[in-house]
Design a protein around this motif. Structure first.
Motif, PDB file in Angstrom:
ATOM      1  N   GLY A 112      74.598  74.552  46.856  1.00  0.00           N
ATOM      2  CA  GLY A 112      75.483  73.647  47.566  1.00  0.00           C
ATOM      3  C   GLY A 112      75.168  73.450  49.026  1.00  0.00           C
ATOM      4  N   THR A 113      74.044  73.969  49.507  1.00  0.00           N
ATOM      5  CA  THR A 113      73.702  73.904  50.928  1.00  0.00           C
ATOM      6  C   THR A 113      72.680  72.812  51.195  1.00  0.00           C
ATOM      7  OG1 THR A 113      74.133  76.269  51.153  1.00  0.00           O
ATOM      8  CG2 THR A 113      72.846  75.236  52.892  1.00  0.00           C
ATOM      9  N   GLY A 114      72.891  72.035  52.254  1.00  0.00           N
ATOM     10  CA  GLY A 114      71.990  70.952  52.615  1.00  0.00           C
ATOM     11  C   GLY A 114      70.968  71.370  53.652  1.00  0.00           C
ATOM     12  N   ILE A 115      69.734  70.898  53.469  1.00  0.00           N
ATOM     13  CA  ILE A 115      68.632  71.134  54.409  1.00  0.00           C
ATOM     14  C   ILE A 115      68.050  69.786  54.815  1.00  0.00           C
ATOM     15  CG2 ILE A 115      66.351  72.158  54.760  1.00  0.00           C
ATOM     16  CD1 ILE A 115      68.401  74.293  54.398  1.00  0.00           C
ATOM     17  N   LEU A 116      67.933  69.539  56.105  1.00  0.00           N
ATOM     18  CA  LEU A 116      67.256  68.355  56.620  1.00  0.00           C
ATOM     19  C   LEU A 116      65.810  68.731  56.915  1.00  0.00           C
ATOM     20  CD1 LEU A 116      67.413  65.410  57.630  1.00  0.00           C
ATOM     21  CD2 LEU A 116      68.081  66.318  59.872  1.00  0.00           C
ATOM     22  N   LEU A 117      64.865  68.034  56.299  1.00  0.00           N
ATOM     23  CA  LEU A 117      63.442  68.318  56.489  1.00  0.00           C
ATOM     24  C   LEU A 117      62.795  67.177  57.256  1.00  0.00           C
ATOM     25  CD1 LEU A 117      60.931  70.040  55.975  1.00  0.00           C
ATOM     26  CD2 LEU A 117      60.710  68.954  53.733  1.00  0.00           C
ATOM     27  N   LEU A 118      62.284  67.486  58.451  1.00  0.00           N
ATOM     28  CA  LEU A 118      61.663  66.492  59.326  1.00  0.00           C
ATOM     29  C   LEU A 118      60.151  66.606  59.212  1.00  0.00           C
ATOM     30  CD1 LEU A 118      63.996  66.987  62.438  1.00  0.00           C
ATOM     31  CD2 LEU A 118      64.269  65.399  60.512  1.00  0.00           C
ATOM     32  N   SER A 119      59.519  65.531  58.810  1.00  0.00           N
ATOM     33  CA  SER A 119      58.092  65.558  58.450  1.00  0.00           C
ATOM     34  C   SER A 119      57.183  65.523  59.666  1.00  0.00           C
ATOM     35  CB  SER A 119      57.767  64.362  57.551  1.00  0.00           C
ATOM     36  OG  SER A 119      57.747  63.159  58.319  1.00  0.00           O
ATOM     37  N   ASP A 120      55.904  65.737  59.382  1.00  0.00           N
ATOM     38  CA  ASP A 120      54.878  65.509  60.395  1.00  0.00           C
ATOM     39  C   ASP A 120      54.581  64.012  60.448  1.00  0.00           C
ATOM     40  OD1 ASP A 120      53.314  64.980  58.155  1.00  0.00           O
ATOM     41  OD2 ASP A 120      52.189  66.856  58.267  1.00  0.00           O
ATOM     42  N   VAL A 121      53.543  63.628  61.170  1.00  0.00           N
ATOM     43  CA  VAL A 121      53.274  62.206  61.401  1.00  0.00           C
ATOM     44  C   VAL A 121      52.845  61.466  60.138  1.00  0.00           C
ATOM     45  CG1 VAL A 121      52.711  62.520  63.840  1.00  0.00           C
ATOM     46  CG2 VAL A 121      50.889  62.692  62.118  1.00  0.00           C
ATOM     47  N   PHE A 122      52.521  62.195  59.063  1.00  0.00           N
ATOM     48  CA  PHE A 122      52.076  61.541  57.832  1.00  0.00           C
ATOM     49  C   PHE A 122      53.238  61.069  56.965  1.00  0.00           C
ATOM     50  CE2 PHE A 122      48.603  64.378  59.121  1.00  0.00           C
ATOM     51  CZ  PHE A 122      47.610  63.425  59.298  1.00  0.00           C
ATOM     52  N   GLY A 123      54.454  61.360  57.388  1.00  0.00           N
ATOM     53  CA  GLY A 123      55.608  60.722  56.788  1.00  0.00           C
ATOM     54  C   GLY A 123      56.202  61.393  55.564  1.00  0.00           C
ATOM     55  N   VAL A 136      61.296  74.220  48.471  1.00  0.00           N
ATOM     56  CA  VAL A 136      62.547  74.622  49.107  1.00  0.00           C
ATOM     57  C   VAL A 136      63.718  74.345  48.167  1.00  0.00           C
ATOM     58  CG1 VAL A 136      64.095  74.237  51.071  1.00  0.00           C
ATOM     59  CG2 VAL A 136      61.622  74.266  51.432  1.00  0.00           C
ATOM     60  N   ALA A 137      63.721  73.167  47.541  1.00  0.00           N
ATOM     61  CA  ALA A 137      64.800  72.827  46.611  1.00  0.00           C
ATOM     62  C   ALA A 137      64.845  73.802  45.444  1.00  0.00           C
ATOM     63  CB  ALA A 137      64.622  71.398  46.101  1.00  0.00           C
ATOM     64  N   CYS A 138      63.711  74.286  45.020  1.00  0.00           N
ATOM     65  CA  CYS A 138      63.659  75.246  43.917  1.00  0.00           C
ATOM     66  C   CYS A 138      64.421  76.530  44.235  1.00  0.00           C
ATOM     67  CB  CYS A 138      62.214  75.607  43.582  1.00  0.00           C
ATOM     68  SG  CYS A 138      61.399  74.399  42.547  1.00  0.00           S
ATOM     69  N   ASN A 139      64.616  76.798  45.511  1.00  0.00           N
ATOM     70  CA  ASN A 139      65.366  77.984  45.911  1.00  0.00           C
ATOM     71  C   ASN A 139      66.866  77.716  46.014  1.00  0.00           C
ATOM     72  OD1 ASN A 139      63.447  80.437  46.839  1.00  0.00           O
ATOM     73  ND2 ASN A 139      62.393  78.496  47.113  1.00  0.00           N
ATOM     74  N   GLY A 140      67.295  76.607  45.446  1.00  0.00           N
ATOM     75  CA  GLY A 140      68.717  76.336  45.332  1.00  0.00           C
ATOM     76  C   GLY A 140      69.282  75.305  46.290  1.00  0.00           C
ATOM     77  N   TYR A 141      68.445  74.729  47.158  1.00  0.00           N
ATOM     78  CA  TYR A 141      68.940  73.858  48.224  1.00  0.00           C
ATOM     79  C   TYR A 141      68.902  72.376  47.840  1.00  0.00           C
ATOM     80  CZ  TYR A 141      68.506  78.024  51.120  1.00  0.00           C
ATOM     81  OH  TYR A 141      68.641  79.286  51.644  1.00  0.00           O
ATOM     82  N   ASN A 142      69.581  71.590  48.653  1.00  0.00           N
ATOM     83  CA  ASN A 142      69.531  70.135  48.586  1.00  0.00           C
ATOM     84  C   ASN A 142      68.778  69.663  49.830  1.00  0.00           C
ATOM     85  OD1 ASN A 142      71.654  69.667  46.288  1.00  0.00           O
ATOM     86  ND2 ASN A 142      72.599  71.108  47.706  1.00  0.00           N
ATOM     87  N   VAL A 143      67.577  69.172  49.657  1.00  0.00           N
ATOM     88  CA  VAL A 143      66.673  68.892  50.768  1.00  0.00           C
ATOM     89  C   VAL A 143      66.574  67.392  50.998  1.00  0.00           C
ATOM     90  CG1 VAL A 143      64.350  69.234  51.688  1.00  0.00           C
ATOM     91  CG2 VAL A 143      65.366  70.971  50.183  1.00  0.00           C
ATOM     92  N   LEU A 144      67.020  66.949  52.163  1.00  0.00           N
ATOM     93  CA  LEU A 144      66.955  65.539  52.531  1.00  0.00           C
ATOM     94  C   LEU A 144      65.726  65.305  53.399  1.00  0.00           C
ATOM     95  CD1 LEU A 144      68.422  62.783  52.372  1.00  0.00           C
ATOM     96  CD2 LEU A 144      69.488  63.360  54.565  1.00  0.00           C
ATOM     97  N   LEU A 145      64.846  64.427  52.944  1.00  0.00           N
ATOM     98  CA  LEU A 145      63.581  64.141  53.619  1.00  0.00           C
ATOM     99  C   LEU A 145      63.579  62.680  54.056  1.00  0.00           C
ATOM    100  CD1 LEU A 145      60.646  65.002  54.338  1.00  0.00           C
ATOM    101  CD2 LEU A 145      60.024  64.456  51.968  1.00  0.00           C
ATOM    102  N   ALA A 183      71.782  59.898  61.954  1.00  0.00           N
ATOM    103  CA  ALA A 183      72.416  59.270  60.794  1.00  0.00           C
ATOM    104  C   ALA A 183      72.257  60.136  59.553  1.00  0.00           C
ATOM    105  CB  ALA A 183      71.817  57.884  60.554  1.00  0.00           C
ATOM    106  N   CYS A 184      71.087  60.736  59.389  1.00  0.00           N
ATOM    107  CA  CYS A 184      70.854  61.618  58.250  1.00  0.00           C
ATOM    108  C   CYS A 184      71.674  62.904  58.368  1.00  0.00           C
ATOM    109  CB  CYS A 184      69.370  61.941  58.141  1.00  0.00           C
ATOM    110  SG  CYS A 184      68.361  60.523  57.637  1.00  0.00           S
ATOM    111  N   THR A 185      71.850  63.368  59.589  1.00  0.00           N
ATOM    112  CA  THR A 185      72.705  64.543  59.802  1.00  0.00           C
ATOM    113  C   THR A 185      74.142  64.240  59.390  1.00  0.00           C
ATOM    114  OG1 THR A 185      71.325  65.348  61.628  1.00  0.00           O
ATOM    115  CG2 THR A 185      73.601  66.145  61.534  1.00  0.00           C
ATOM    116  N   ARG A 186      74.639  63.079  59.790  1.00  0.00           N
ATOM    117  CA  ARG A 186      76.001  62.703  59.414  1.00  0.00           C
ATOM    118  C   ARG A 186      76.135  62.559  57.906  1.00  0.00           C
ATOM    119  NH1 ARG A 186      75.306  59.524  64.115  1.00  0.00           N
ATOM    120  NH2 ARG A 186      74.746  57.689  62.855  1.00  0.00           N
TER     121      ARG A 186
END
Length: 316
Positions: A112-123, A136-145, A183-186
């Motif tokens: 139930g925990t959210g993670i914001l993942l900020l990429s390198d320049v390759f997007g 990371v998601a495999c460890n139980g998280y919800n990862v927003l990229l 916006a992604c944080t919100r």
């Protein structure tokens, strides 16, 4: 102890949590997630996620079971990643105020925990970044990229053209990038904290995204984030350290000109609860783009350090 293992042990900060198992090689590890081809996905479904938010979702079955058969019989927590769902999102409204993103969510063991993942320049569509997000998601998280570059990531050329890179970077105004990140944080706060699923969010950043991570946490007046992990952040402003309240793990190599160790150490001293893990002999990108067996070992060690950091600050 073999020479390579001895070198890793010497480079590894003593306070970092030990990996639960040794890596079994890039092709034999229990979980590796190259992006599935569209033809390998079940039919996708359009779902609504609130005003100004739309998503296309599907479910991917990673290669865990196949690779575990090739690997040794001893497996670790990565066995839990039998299924991860994926959703393509558009966050916000209008072409000027919306940002594309991809959400990886654990299905079997979601915490139930959210993670914001900020990429390198390759997007955000880069395979190495998505591979990492999947793990990371495999460890139980919800990862927003999120797509920090609005469909225009850096495309490497050989040899590297500094003028061309500077021109490309100038097309991504810091204020616009920061606005998209906010916006992604919100969105994460609305989806996970406001809904009562969790009271804590985490943020992870690589290279360019690592520099933006420091800025994000320095302006996080609402205190949304409870932990951060910064992998070799570039263009980091060490003067922001005192404004960073969430504990951050800074991971870098001592041979990385884009992430000077002096900057990392200054942030470690000034940011509350920060720690630094400096890997001897490593350059830029080793944790999510390892180029050798030795880098692969350190990449796995750094991943487990991140996993322990997020667990301790978000779940424990």
């Amino acid at each position: 102890m073999a020479p390579a293992a001895a070198a890793v042990a010497a480079a590894r900060p003593s306070w970092l949590p030990r990996a639960p198992s040794t890596r079994r090689g890039r092709q034999g590890r229990a979980c590796s997630f190259p992006r599935a081809a569209p033809s390998a996905r079940p039919t996708s479904t359009i779902v609504s996620s609130g005003p100004g938010r739309h998503s296309r979702s599907w479910q991917w079955r990673p290669l865990c079971s196949q690779q575990a058969e090739v690997a040794s019989a001893a497996v670790d927590d990565d066995e839990a990643c039998e299924l991860v769902s994926g959703s393509d999102l558009v966050i916000g409204e209008g072409d000027d105020d919306s940002v594309r993103a991809h959400l990886f969510s654990a299905v079997k063991n979601n915490n139930g925990t959210g993670i914001l993942l900020l990429s390198d320049v390759f997007g955000f569509e880069d395979s190495a970044t998505r591979d990492f997000a999947y793990r990371v998601a495999c460890n139980g998280y919800n990862v927003l990229l999120p797509d920090l570059f609005r469909g225009n990531p850096w495309k490497q050329s050989a040899p590297f053209d500094a003028d061309r890179f500077a021109h490309w970077l100038s097309g991504h105004a810091p204020a616009r990038v920061s606005g998209d990140i906010d916006a992604c944080t919100r969105w994460l706060a609305d989806e996970f904290t406001a809904a009562g699923v969790t009271r804590k969010l985490g943020v992870v950043g690589f290279c360019y995204g690592g520099g933006r991570l420091v800025e994000l946490l320095a302006r996080d007046a609402e205190g949304w984030f409870s932990a951060g992990v910064c992998f070799y952040g570039s263009r980091m402003d060490a003067s922001l350290g005192a404004a960073v309240a969430a504990p951050v793990l800074f991971v870098c190599g001592d041979g990385d000109p884009l992430c000077p160790v002096e900057t990392v150490r200054e942030l470690e001293r000034s940011a509350k609860g920060a720690r630094a893990a400096v890997y001897a002999g490593r350059g830029h990108g080793f944790a999510h783009r390892p180029q050798s067996v030795e880098e692969d070992v350190d990449a796995e060690d750094a991943f487990n350090a991140m996993r322990g950091w997020l667990h301790d600050h978000l779940l424990a």
